[in-house]
Design a protein around this motif. Structure first.
Motif, short mmCIF file in Angstrom:
data_model
loop_
_atom_site.label_atom_id
_atom_site.label_comp_id
_atom_site.label_asym_id
_atom_site.label_seq_id
_atom_site.Cartn_x
_atom_site.Cartn_y
_atom_site.Cartn_z
N PHE A 278 0.82 -1.21 0.00
CA PHE A 278 0.00 0.00 0.00
C PHE A 278 0.85 1.26 0.00
CE2 PHE A 278 -2.70 3.28 1.87
CZ PHE A 278 -3.76 3.21 0.99
N THR A 279 1.94 1.26 0.79
CA THR A 279 2.73 2.49 0.89
C THR A 279 3.47 2.80 -0.40
OG1 THR A 279 4.61 1.28 1.72
CG2 THR A 279 3.13 2.22 3.34
N GLU A 280 3.74 1.79 -1.21
CA GLU A 280 4.56 2.03 -2.40
C GLU A 280 3.75 1.94 -3.68
OE1 GLU A 280 7.84 2.75 -2.66
OE2 GLU A 280 8.38 2.65 -0.56
N ASN B 25 6.28 19.25 8.13
CA ASN B 25 6.15 17.80 8.04
C ASN B 25 6.63 17.28 6.70
OD1 ASN B 25 4.89 16.96 10.59
ND2 ASN B 25 3.27 18.36 9.93
N GLY B 26 7.39 16.19 6.77
CA GLY B 26 7.83 15.54 5.55
C GLY B 26 7.71 14.04 5.73
N ALA B 27 7.59 13.30 4.60
CA ALA B 27 7.46 11.86 4.71
C ALA B 27 7.94 11.21 3.43
CB ALA B 27 6.01 11.47 4.98
N TYR B 54 10.31 14.32 10.05
CA TYR B 54 10.37 13.46 8.87
C TYR B 54 9.97 12.04 9.24
CZ TYR B 54 11.87 10.74 4.92
OH TYR B 54 11.86 9.88 3.85
N GLN B 55 9.08 11.45 8.48
CA GLN B 55 8.64 10.09 8.77
C GLN B 55 8.84 9.16 7.60
OE1 GLN B 55 8.29 9.11 11.67
NE2 GLN B 55 8.49 11.20 12.41
N SER B 56 9.40 7.99 7.89
CA SER B 56 9.72 7.06 6.81
C SER B 56 8.56 6.12 6.58
CB SER B 56 10.96 6.26 7.20
OG SER B 56 10.78 5.67 8.46
N ILE B 57 7.73 6.46 5.59
CA ILE B 57 6.56 5.61 5.31
C ILE B 57 6.68 4.99 3.93
CG2 ILE B 57 4.98 6.79 6.88
CD1 ILE B 57 3.99 8.42 4.53
N GLY B 58 7.83 5.11 3.30
CA GLY B 58 8.03 4.48 1.99
C GLY B 58 8.08 5.53 0.88
N ALA B 61 4.78 6.19 -0.87
CA ALA B 61 3.90 6.99 -0.01
C ALA B 61 4.38 8.43 0.02
CB ALA B 61 3.89 6.40 1.40
N GLN B 65 1.91 11.33 -0.87
CA GLN B 65 1.53 12.34 0.12
C GLN B 65 1.88 13.76 -0.34
OE1 GLN B 65 -0.49 11.42 2.29
NE2 GLN B 65 -0.12 9.28 1.84
N VAL B 71 1.70 16.66 3.23
CA VAL B 71 2.99 16.95 3.86
C VAL B 71 3.62 18.14 3.13
CG1 VAL B 71 3.52 14.64 4.74
CG2 VAL B 71 4.09 15.22 2.39
N TYR C 126 -7.74 7.76 6.85
CA TYR C 126 -6.92 8.65 6.04
C TYR C 126 -7.79 9.44 5.05
CZ TYR C 126 -3.67 10.00 2.32
OH TYR C 126 -2.98 10.70 1.36
N GLY C 134 -6.14 18.07 5.43
CA GLY C 134 -4.95 18.48 4.72
C GLY C 134 -3.65 18.12 5.43
N PHE C 136 -1.72 15.18 8.57
CA PHE C 136 -1.83 14.10 9.54
C PHE C 136 -2.02 14.67 10.94
CE2 PHE C 136 0.74 12.63 6.02
CZ PHE C 136 0.15 11.41 5.71
N PHE C 215 -0.82 5.91 8.74
CA PHE C 215 -1.35 6.90 7.80
C PHE C 215 -2.29 7.89 8.45
CE2 PHE C 215 0.08 3.52 5.23
CZ PHE C 215 0.74 4.20 4.24
N LEU C 218 0.65 9.43 11.89
CA LEU C 218 2.01 9.43 11.37
C LEU C 218 2.99 9.24 12.52
CD1 LEU C 218 3.15 9.87 8.44
CD2 LEU C 218 3.75 12.16 9.12
N ASN C 219 3.89 10.19 12.77
CA ASN C 219 4.88 10.08 13.82
C ASN C 219 5.50 11.45 13.94
OD1 ASN C 219 6.67 9.14 15.70
ND2 ASN C 219 7.47 7.48 14.44
N GLN C 221 9.18 13.43 15.63
CA GLN C 221 10.39 13.36 16.45
C GLN C 221 10.29 14.30 17.65
OE1 GLN C 221 11.45 13.84 12.59
NE2 GLN C 221 13.61 13.78 13.07
#
Lengths: 321, 340, 287
Positions: A278-280, B25-27, B54-58, B61, B65, B71, C126, C134, C136, C215, C218-219, C221
């Motif tokens: 899904f993510t890719e 925000n970045g991803a 920054y979030q690593s979601i692929g 993605a 996004q 983002v 999502y 617009g 997360f 989704f 998110l997350n 830091q």
């Protein structure tokens, strides 16, 4: 006459609230609204899946369900290997988790002293809180080596002639996923079954014991059948969880979109491919196909739940006879 | 009732607290996540009022996004293709820019019980293995490249990524450049229909499977092989030399591309020429919209890019990423002015 | 003849209960194995700063997951506020009001909702929350987990209310209470202990969910302020760190998993303690 005139505003408000709250229909309407909300939320989810998969539904039609190919580069998508893997791993998980969970529930409800029982059942419920990804990692680093060195050679030795135990074992497989899933769903069976067993009226037990039944006979022939509906309910909650489990399964099932008779072969499940891709997924048809897989899983749940309901109905009838 | 009111008040209070810092925000890509998180953390230390999350979601993605506008910037291990670029500009009315940040490499890694030799792999061998045509470890294609190594007469167990990933994109891009058959039968993408093998989820899934499966072969990002102490082999490059993946090899691979980098920075450096070039190398990119509605965000992003291209580059090698070649840095600095 | 029969009976009694004990030991054993494994691998990352500091970037030792602990708390709080009232009232409706047809429809749909894979709920949250807003947000994560809490809340509430003896209801009605009064003053308090325990189990279940948060919330830091920004949560941090290549982050992931389990344990034990202290909430004749 009406004392309303001498009441202050907040008093009137409070009185009004009490009137509404106290009205007998209030409870009915309030709870019915919650019931309706559940129908609406589920409807919205279904609609979203349906609407967003329209591209894929139009492109492949019903063939989607019977196609064995999943080729993102060529743009050909079929769901069959994933449906197969989902069903097989869930059944395997139930075969292991039901005896284990029901056994534990009986022990906790019938034998263990209340305090010990409460403590142990809390501990069991903690298993439900372990994040999937941890189950996945433990599956790779703990379960697979154990299966490799001791369990699979034994299985092959005794049952190697059966096609379900044929072929090479690489560690990741339907069986591995089934074992991990069974551990993940046990707490659901234990906690709900224990509660319903505890709720069986004491006089049922006393009647059986008075007739000379042993403790076990009473439990197995009287208490468990009395609570059967609730137990079946717990099993279907667990099944639903198994069908949709994502992260852990995808780490141990092998992610191989082929249909193999052997349980030792690597396979794939619907939730796993959604999580994996899904993510890719770039490209609308690709994304739409993944969402249609979500829809398929949803419909699979409808069918399995339907069957479950029939089963519960049948057992309930037999019990009442 | 009072409890509910207290709760509501609490929610309201916490919601209104602490809006002092600006959050960007970045991803996207997972492969550069460690260095990005390091960068954004360092940058926050320098400018406490700026938080870049920054979030690593692929990679896919990340592209999705940034196109959806959820983002402020995206990140990807593979450049966006024409269709994706068009989707973006159709939706927003302006384009999206690629900024290379660091470089990395994929390595072939394996688990041969009782054998600790460093194996040599030819492109033909890798193509054959992943097409399912080479099925045994002592296949002539492998023994030929590894004189003196006693390769076992045992079936190969191929392991690949099951999730779509930039790592896979780089790997299959390399295979396709070396085999017309691969290009036609399997193609290039972040997920492909693998002719053979087991799928592991993520780099850690593949690393774990290779560790647990005797006679397995697969591919991971260089840093995963190093950190997980997996054996990985040399690969024959376009100049005919067997090269082991390291920062120098990756930098050499970028040398050619650095000299004539296209204006949009979308370039593949797999199979690069040069005697010391490691052939399965790649850039990874930040995806930045050409226009920002909010001038404050624009300033933060452009300031960060300047910092990333200067001081930021000094942090890369400690985390096993190759720093950008000088000409690329110079070209990127002039490209920053395209952001409006 | 009689003797051997009763011996056999007693034998099977011991054997079968022995087996059930074995099942329990096995299940609990798995838990302790996991706990031990997490502790063993994560203990070096567990320190006070784990609970008070923000995550450190790779290569720097120390740092913690304070923002993820608070973030998980916020998301779970929202999820409870969204999911539990709907689920609880729905359960009351099923048990006390609904006709057979309506009840079986809602029950069926609830099971469906329970069967929707968590990642699909993430996708829906999502499209329904993140895209319109617009960006997360904590809110989106709370909505996703809240939806996931509904079905179990419904089914456990219904199950436990049904276990309340009919005599209790009849007694209240005989004293002149309306149905709603009987429900709120007699039936629900009678089953409250079980219902709250069910809610805890429900929380425990969603506390470890990763897929629907990827989704939605998110997350982050950094500290997330308010409810409209992305936030760190423990499961997503565990996921991100567990799949990273660095030993130090792996240790942090194990430590975080251990903390997550410990938090769930504490919530459970606390709920348990509070409930058993208030006497009138004790379970009825069975307990």
């Amino acid at each position: 006459m009406p004392p309303t005139q001498i009441l202050t505003r907040p008093q009137r408000m409070r009185r009004k609230i009490r009137q509404i709250w106290g009205h007998d229909n209030f409870g009915h309407i309030l709870t019915m609204a919650a019931g309706a909300a559940i129908l609406i939320i589920t409807g919205v989810i279904f609609y979203e899946l349906f609407a967003q998969s329209s591209l894929s539904r139009h492109a492949f039609g019903l063939n989607f369900l019977f196609t064995k190919v999943w080729d993102p580069v060529a743009g050909i998508f079929g769901a069959l290997p994933f449906i197969y893997g989902t069903v097989v791993t869930s059944i395997l998980a139930l075969l292991m988790a039901v005896p284990l969970g029901l056994g534990s529930a009986i022990f906790l409800a019938e034998l263990a002293p209340p305090r010990l029982s409460d403590t142990l059942s809390f501990l069991t419920e903690l298993l439900a809180a372990v994040p999937s990804v941890i189950y996945g990692l433990l599956g790779i680093f703990v379960l697979i080596p154990v299966l490799h060195t001791s369990i699979i050679p034994l299985l092959k030795n005794w049952f190697g002639f059966l096609p379900i135990f044929g072929g090479d074992f690489f560690g990741v497989s339907y069986l591995t996923a089934g074992v991990v899933l069974s551990i993940m769903i046990v707490p659901f069976i234990v906690s709900v079954s224990r509660e319903v067993l505890l709720a069986v009226p004491q006089d049922q037990r006393e009647a059986s014991l008075a007739l000379g039944g042993t403790h076990w006979q009473t439990t197995w022939r009287v208490v468990v059948p009395f609570a059967m509906k609730g137990i079946l309910g717990s099993i279907f909650l667990a099944l639903a969880r198994a069908l949709g489990e994502t992260m852990a399964v995808t780490m141990v099932i092998g992610n191989n979109p082929q249909i193999k008779a052997s349980l030792l072969a690597p396979g794939y499940s619907i939730a796993a491919i959604i999580a994996n891709e899904f993510t890719e997924a770039v490209g609308n048809l690709y994304l739409s196909s993944l969402i249609e897989l979500g829809l398929v899983l949803f419909i699979l749940t409808i069918v399995i739940n339907g069957l479950a309901r029939l089963l519960i109905l049948a057992t309930a009838r037999r019990a009442s006879r | 009732m009072r409890k509910i009111l207290t709760l509501a008040a609490f929610l309201f209070l916490t919601a209104s607290l602490g809006n002092a810092a600006v959050l960007i925000n970045g991803a996207g890509a997972t492969f550069p996540y460690p260095i990005y998180s390091k960068w954004f953390n360092e940058y926050n230390k320098l400018h406490p009022e700026i938080q870049i999350n920054y979030q690593s979601i692929g990679s896919g993605a990340g592209i999705k996004q940034i196109t959806e506008g959820t983002v402020d910037f995206g990140a990807s291990d593979g450049p966006m293709n024409e269709v994706q670029l068009k989707d973006f500009s159709d939706k927003h009315g302006y384009g999206v820019l690629h900024f290379p940040t660091v470089m990395g490499a994929d390595v072939p890694t394996y688990n041969l019980p009782g054998l600790s030799a460093e194996l040599n792999f030819t492109p033909e061998a890798l193509v054959g293995i992943f097409l399912g045509k080479i099925t045994k470890w002592n296949d002539p294609e492998l023994t030929k490249a590894n004189p003196g190594v006693n390769l076992p007469n045992h079936e190969l167990v191929v392991v690949h990524r099951s999730d779509g990933s930039g790592t896979t994109y780089i790997w299959v891009d390399y295979l396709a450049k070396n085999s017309a058959e691969w290009k036609e039968k399997v193609g290039v993408g972040t997920s492909v229909n693998w002719p053979v093998g087991l799928g592991g989820k993520g780099n850690e899934g593949v690393s774990g499977l290779i560790k647990q499966t005797p006679y397995a072969i697969g591919y991971v990002e260089l840093i995963y092989a190093i950190q997980n102490k997996l054996l990985y082999g040399k690969v024959r490059n376009a100049a005919g030399e067997f090269v082991k993946a390291d920062l120098a090899g990756v930098t050499a691979a970028a040398a050619g591309a650095a000299a004539n980098m296209p204006d949009d920075f979308r370039v593949s450096i797999t199979n690069a020429p040069g005697k010391s070039a490691y052939p399965i190398s790649s850039f990874t990119w930040l995806l930045i919209p050409e226009k920002f509605q909010d001038p404050e965000k624009k300033k933060i992003i452009t300031d960060f890019l300047h910092w990333m291209l200067s001081d930021g580059q000094n942090l890369t090698e400690a985390l096993a990423y190759a720093r950008l070649p000088k000409p690329v840095v110079a070209k990127e600095i002039s490209a920053i002015s395209k952001i409006q | 003849m009689m003797v051997s029969y009763s011996v056999r009976k007693r034998g099977s009694n011991i054997l079968m209960f022995g087996l059930t004990g074995l099942c329990t030991a096995l299940t609990i054993g798995v838990l302790f194995y996991i706990l031990g494994y997490l502790l063993w691998h994560g203990v070096s990352a567990l320190s006070l700063s784990f609970f008070t500091h923000l995550p450190a970037p790779v290569g720097e030792t120390g740092g913690g997951m304070a923002n993820a602990i608070v973030g998980s708390g916020k998301v779970l709080l929202l999820a409870t506020i969204i999911g539990v009232p709907i689920g609880f009232l729905g359960g009351v409706y099923l048990s006390e009001y609904a006709g057979i047809k309506m009840a079986s429809l809602i029950r069926y749909v609830t099971d469906l909702l329970n069967g929707v894979p968590s990642i699909v709920i993430g996708i829906v949250a999502y499209t329904l929350v993140v895209l319109p807003m617009g960006h997360f947000s904590t809110l989106a994560g709370g909505v996703a987990l809240g939806i996931m809490m509904i079905p179990i809340a419904v089914r456990s509430t219904e199950e436990f209310l049904r276990a309340v003896p009919q005599t209790q209801r009849d007694a209240a009605l005989a004293l002149g209470a309306t149905k709603w009064q009987a429900i709120t003053t007699v039936v629900i308090p009678y089953a409250l202990r079980s219902i709250i325990t069910g809610t805890m189990l429900n929380l425990a279940r969603v506390a470890g969910e990763t897929a629907p948060l990827l989704f939605t919330s998110l997350n982050n830091q950094f500290w997330s302020s308010g409810w409209g920004q992305p936030t760190a949560t423990l499961p997503v941090m565990i996921f991100t760190y567990a799949i990273s290549p660095y030993d130090d982050w792996h240790r942090q992931a194990w430590a975080a998993a251990f903390v997550l389990l410990a938090l769930v344990l504490i919530i459970n034990v606390a709920a348990h303690g509070v409930l058993s202290r208030s006497k009138h909430l004790r379970r009825g004749p069975a307990g």
